[in-house]
Design an enzyme around this catalytic site. Sequence first.
Site, mmCIF file in Angstrom:
data_model
loop_
_atom_site.group_PDB
_atom_site.id
_atom_site.type_symbol
_atom_site.label_atom_id
_atom_site.label_comp_id
_atom_site.label_asym_id
_atom_site.label_seq_id
_atom_site.Cartn_x
_atom_site.Cartn_y
_atom_site.Cartn_z
ATOM 1 N N GLU A 22 -64.454 24.532 -9.185
ATOM 2 C CA GLU A 22 -65.251 24.770 -10.384
ATOM 3 C C GLU A 22 -66.110 26.036 -10.211
ATOM 4 O O GLU A 22 -66.233 26.837 -11.148
ATOM 5 C CB GLU A 22 -66.147 23.559 -10.660
ATOM 6 C CG GLU A 22 -67.046 23.732 -11.862
ATOM 7 C CD GLU A 22 -68.000 22.561 -12.029
ATOM 8 O OE1 GLU A 22 -68.139 22.101 -13.164
ATOM 9 O OE2 GLU A 22 -68.601 22.128 -11.024
ATOM 10 N N SER A 74 -59.693 39.537 1.679
ATOM 11 C CA SER A 74 -58.679 38.863 2.468
ATOM 12 C C SER A 74 -59.160 37.540 3.058
ATOM 13 O O SER A 74 -60.286 37.442 3.536
ATOM 14 C CB SER A 74 -58.236 39.771 3.617
ATOM 15 O OG SER A 74 -57.368 39.090 4.490
ATOM 16 N N ARG A 111 -65.512 20.728 -6.850
ATOM 17 C CA ARG A 111 -66.674 21.523 -7.247
ATOM 18 C C ARG A 111 -66.564 22.965 -6.754
ATOM 19 O O ARG A 111 -67.008 23.901 -7.437
ATOM 20 C CB ARG A 111 -67.974 20.892 -6.750
ATOM 21 C CG ARG A 111 -68.295 19.588 -7.428
ATOM 22 C CD ARG A 111 -68.544 19.801 -8.913
ATOM 23 N NE ARG A 111 -68.819 18.548 -9.565
ATOM 24 C CZ ARG A 111 -68.256 18.131 -10.696
ATOM 25 N NH1 ARG A 111 -67.390 18.891 -11.309
ATOM 26 N NH2 ARG A 111 -68.555 16.982 -11.227
#
Length: 154
Positions: free
Chosen positions: A98, A121, A95
């Site tokens: 996602e 970074s 997730r």
Amino acid sequence: MPVAPLPPLDRLDAARAVLAAKKRLGLHWDKIAETVGRSLEWSTSALLGQQPLSREQAEAVGSLLDLDDDVVDALTLPPVRGESAVDMTDPLVYRLKEMVQVYGATISELAREEFGDGIVSAIDFELDFRRVEDPKGDRAVITLNGKFLPYRVW
């Protein structure tokens, strides 16, 4: 027939040993982080193999978790980072991936507008994770705080 010696443990082997000991002893990451002497998030990352641990930190954790000497030694090896250190099929990790797929271009565009051409970074980086109570269902607030590094022009 002689038995071949076992190969030395690596950081991911040590991480599995830490997880097993944590479960066996019923400890929470905050208690373990106190022993490491760093933040909850950094200590958890280190014990999962993705940050360096000093000999002193590894020995302190080894004592707390009753780890074998070979596990303590493995905790001092160089970190293992990237996909090999993360189960990309874990539902929460998936997730997060996602979220980057859906909002990554947005974050990149907003960072470019705010800072210019560069990256955020993960080397000079802090992570904060906290639970926020909400009547519609508790929320997980994840703060990713990385230093902006502009691309160099030469």
